[in-house]
Design a protein around this motif. Structure first.
Motif, PDB file in Angstrom:
ATOM      1  N   TYR B  32       0.840  -1.177   0.000  1.00  0.00           N
ATOM      2  CA  TYR B  32       0.000   0.000   0.000  1.00  0.00           C
ATOM      3  C   TYR B  32       0.889   1.246   0.000  1.00  0.00           C
ATOM      4  N   ILE B  33       0.356   2.345  -0.491  1.00  0.00           N
ATOM      5  CA  ILE B  33       1.042   3.626  -0.444  1.00  0.00           C
ATOM      6  C   ILE B  33       0.364   4.457   0.636  1.00  0.00           C
ATOM      7  N   HIS B  34       1.158   4.861   1.615  1.00  0.00           N
ATOM      8  CA  HIS B  34       0.645   5.661   2.726  1.00  0.00           C
ATOM      9  C   HIS B  34       1.285   7.038   2.699  1.00  0.00           C
ATOM     10  N   TRP B  35       0.522   8.024   3.116  1.00  0.00           N
ATOM     11  CA  TRP B  35       1.049   9.369   3.323  1.00  0.00           C
ATOM     12  C   TRP B  35       0.783   9.791   4.759  1.00  0.00           C
ATOM     13  N   LEU B  51      -4.169   1.515  -2.556  1.00  0.00           N
ATOM     14  CA  LEU B  51      -3.482   0.379  -3.169  1.00  0.00           C
ATOM     15  C   LEU B  51      -3.361   0.556  -4.674  1.00  0.00           C
ATOM     16  N   THR B  52      -4.500   0.690  -5.342  1.00  0.00           N
ATOM     17  CA  THR B  52      -4.474   0.856  -6.790  1.00  0.00           C
ATOM     18  C   THR B  52      -5.328   2.025  -7.259  1.00  0.00           C
ATOM     19  N   SER B  53      -6.481   2.178  -6.666  1.00  0.00           N
ATOM     20  CA  SER B  53      -7.404   3.221  -7.123  1.00  0.00           C
ATOM     21  C   SER B  53      -7.121   4.538  -6.426  1.00  0.00           C
ATOM     22  N   ASN B  54      -7.528   5.614  -7.062  1.00  0.00           N
ATOM     23  CA  ASN B  54      -7.436   6.930  -6.428  1.00  0.00           C
ATOM     24  C   ASN B  54      -8.352   6.965  -5.206  1.00  0.00           C
ATOM     25  N   VAL B  55      -7.935   7.721  -4.199  1.00  0.00           N
ATOM     26  CA  VAL B  55      -8.654   7.764  -2.926  1.00  0.00           C
ATOM     27  C   VAL B  55      -8.876   9.213  -2.524  1.00  0.00           C
ATOM     28  N   ASN B  56     -10.006   9.458  -1.890  1.00  0.00           N
ATOM     29  CA  ASN B  56     -10.300  10.791  -1.358  1.00  0.00           C
ATOM     30  C   ASN B  56     -10.726  10.663   0.086  1.00  0.00           C
ATOM     31  N   ARG B  58     -11.319  13.525   3.824  1.00  0.00           N
ATOM     32  CA  ARG B  58     -11.572  14.925   4.160  1.00  0.00           C
ATOM     33  C   ARG B  58     -10.300  15.765   4.146  1.00  0.00           C
ATOM     34  N   MET B  59      -9.141  15.088   4.248  1.00  0.00           N
ATOM     35  CA  MET B  59      -7.891  15.850   4.295  1.00  0.00           C
ATOM     36  C   MET B  59      -7.288  16.075   2.915  1.00  0.00           C
ATOM     37  N   ALA B  60      -7.367  15.051   2.052  1.00  0.00           N
ATOM     38  CA  ALA B  60      -6.622  15.106   0.802  1.00  0.00           C
ATOM     39  C   ALA B  60      -7.146  14.076  -0.189  1.00  0.00           C
ATOM     40  N   SER B  61      -6.520  14.090  -1.375  1.00  0.00           N
ATOM     41  CA  SER B  61      -6.763  13.047  -2.374  1.00  0.00           C
ATOM     42  C   SER B  61      -5.436  12.388  -2.708  1.00  0.00           C
ATOM     43  N   LEU B  62      -5.499  11.133  -3.075  1.00  0.00           N
ATOM     44  CA  LEU B  62      -4.315  10.378  -3.481  1.00  0.00           C
ATOM     45  C   LEU B  62      -4.547   9.852  -4.889  1.00  0.00           C
ATOM     46  N   ALA B  63      -3.669  10.273  -5.800  1.00  0.00           N
ATOM     47  CA  ALA B  63      -3.743   9.806  -7.183  1.00  0.00           C
ATOM     48  C   ALA B  63      -2.604   8.825  -7.403  1.00  0.00           C
ATOM     49  N   ILE B  64      -2.934   7.610  -7.806  1.00  0.00           N
ATOM     50  CA  ILE B  64      -1.933   6.560  -8.007  1.00  0.00           C
ATOM     51  C   ILE B  64      -1.820   6.267  -9.492  1.00  0.00           C
ATOM     52  N   ALA B  65      -0.592   6.287  -9.995  1.00  0.00           N
ATOM     53  CA  ALA B  65      -0.372   6.006 -11.410  1.00  0.00           C
ATOM     54  C   ALA B  65      -0.830   4.603 -11.754  1.00  0.00           C
ATOM     55  N   GLU B  66      -1.193   4.419 -13.015  1.00  0.00           N
ATOM     56  CA  GLU B  66      -1.716   3.120 -13.434  1.00  0.00           C
ATOM     57  C   GLU B  66      -0.698   2.001 -13.223  1.00  0.00           C
ATOM     58  N   ARG B  68       1.512   2.055 -10.911  1.00  0.00           N
ATOM     59  CA  ARG B  68       1.785   2.116  -9.466  1.00  0.00           C
ATOM     60  C   ARG B  68       3.224   2.492  -9.130  1.00  0.00           C
ATOM     61  N   LYS B  69       3.964   3.003 -10.079  1.00  0.00           N
ATOM     62  CA  LYS B  69       5.346   3.373  -9.785  1.00  0.00           C
ATOM     63  C   LYS B  69       5.462   4.776  -9.225  1.00  0.00           C
ATOM     64  N   SER B  70       4.403   5.498  -9.198  1.00  0.00           N
ATOM     65  CA  SER B  70       4.414   6.832  -8.605  1.00  0.00           C
ATOM     66  C   SER B  70       3.016   7.175  -8.102  1.00  0.00           C
ATOM     67  N   SER B  71       2.976   8.176  -7.229  1.00  0.00           N
ATOM     68  CA  SER B  71       1.691   8.662  -6.729  1.00  0.00           C
ATOM     69  C   SER B  71       1.810  10.141  -6.409  1.00  0.00           C
ATOM     70  N   THR B  72       0.679  10.791  -6.250  1.00  0.00           N
ATOM     71  CA  THR B  72       0.656  12.221  -5.943  1.00  0.00           C
ATOM     72  C   THR B  72      -0.369  12.487  -4.857  1.00  0.00           C
ATOM     73  N   LEU B  73       0.075  13.163  -3.807  1.00  0.00           N
ATOM     74  CA  LEU B  73      -0.842  13.619  -2.768  1.00  0.00           C
ATOM     75  C   LEU B  73      -1.331  15.003  -3.164  1.00  0.00           C
ATOM     76  N   ILE B  74      -2.633  15.186  -3.145  1.00  0.00           N
ATOM     77  CA  ILE B  74      -3.222  16.461  -3.555  1.00  0.00           C
ATOM     78  C   ILE B  74      -3.934  17.105  -2.375  1.00  0.00           C
ATOM     79  N   LEU B  75      -3.458  18.286  -2.007  1.00  0.00           N
ATOM     80  CA  LEU B  75      -4.170  19.114  -1.033  1.00  0.00           C
ATOM     81  C   LEU B  75      -4.934  20.142  -1.847  1.00  0.00           C
ATOM     82  N   HIS B  76      -6.237  20.164  -1.724  1.00  0.00           N
ATOM     83  CA  HIS B  76      -7.041  20.937  -2.684  1.00  0.00           C
ATOM     84  C   HIS B  76      -6.923  22.437  -2.482  1.00  0.00           C
TER      85      HIS B  76
END
Lengths: 114, 110
Positions: B32-35, B51-56, B58-66, B68-76
């Motif tokens: 899993y990818i944790h922030w 793990l694989t799908s994007n997650v949202n 109340r704090m943030a969103s997590l975008a996971i590349a298809e 899975r070699k990279s991910s991005t934490l998004i603070l809106h």
């Protein structure tokens, strides 16, 4: 719920002294962890306990011992403190130790060894 | 190697979105990818994980590349309270393989 609590918050030791850092969680979690954080660095895992009655070494276990006293409590002991053990110590817990579960951290114990 | 790679520091203007990148090119299928984030003089605080799908949440969103070699934490919308060190870690079934690197120090400019 208090979450994860740690005592003491601050401690100064002389080289060679011993002490025990206490950690307790009230979330009924199975897994508990001890980390250390040196200035400007990330956290390094010292020991972990996957479940009550089990403990295992992490990345930097030398100079430390642990006891999982019961499901709630996980203590870290320094038998003979050294200046290299000056650090901030964090205890954490999670429902289970797999990646599906997040860790909850305590506020830390700031230890100085002179 | 269970390490992840993040930029040392980033800046954002208040009330603008922030995208914090993380590279985990050697991730295994069960990791899993944790922030987490750490405010000054506090313990780390859980932000989000996936793990694989994007997650949202109340704090943030997590975008996971298809791949899975990279991910991005998004603070809106960054606020001054979001100024912290953000850690991206891989967490699988091996308890002793969790590695917190130096993280990304986020500064938020009023």
């Amino acid at each position: 719920n208090a979450g994860v609590t740690q005592t003491p918050k601050f401690q100064v030791l002389k080289t060679g002294q011993s002490m025990t850092l206490q950690c307790a969680q009230d979330m009924n979690h199975n897994s508990m962890y001890w980390y250390r954080q040196d200035p400007g660095m990330g956290l390094r895992l010292i020991y972990y306990s996957a479940s009550e009655g089990t403990t295992d070494k992490g990345e930097v276990p030398n100079g430390y011992n642990v006891s999982r006293l019961n499901k709630r409590e996980f203590s870290l002991r320094l038998e003979s403190a050294a200046p290299s053990q000056t650090s901030v110590y964090f205890c954490a817990s999670s429902a289970l130790g797999t990646g599906a579960y997040e860790q909850y951290f305590g506020p830390g114990t700031r230890l100085t060894v002179t | 190697d269970a390490k992840t790679t993040q930029p040392n520091s980033m800046e954002s203007n208040e009330e603008e979105p922030v995208h914090l990148p993380c590279n985990h090119s050697t991730i295994s299928g069960t990791d899993y990818i944790h922030w987490y984030r750490q405010l000054p003089s506090q313990g780390p605080e859980y932000v989000i994980h996936g793990l694989t799908s994007n997650v949202n949440n109340r704090m943030a969103s997590l975008a996971i590349a298809e791949d899975r070699k990279s991910s991005t934490l998004i603070l809106h919308r960054a606020t001054l309270r979001d100024a912290a060190v953000y850690y991206c870690i891989r967490q699988g079934t091996s308890y002793d393989k969790v590695i917190f690197g130096p993280g990304t120090s986020l500064s938020v400019i009023p």
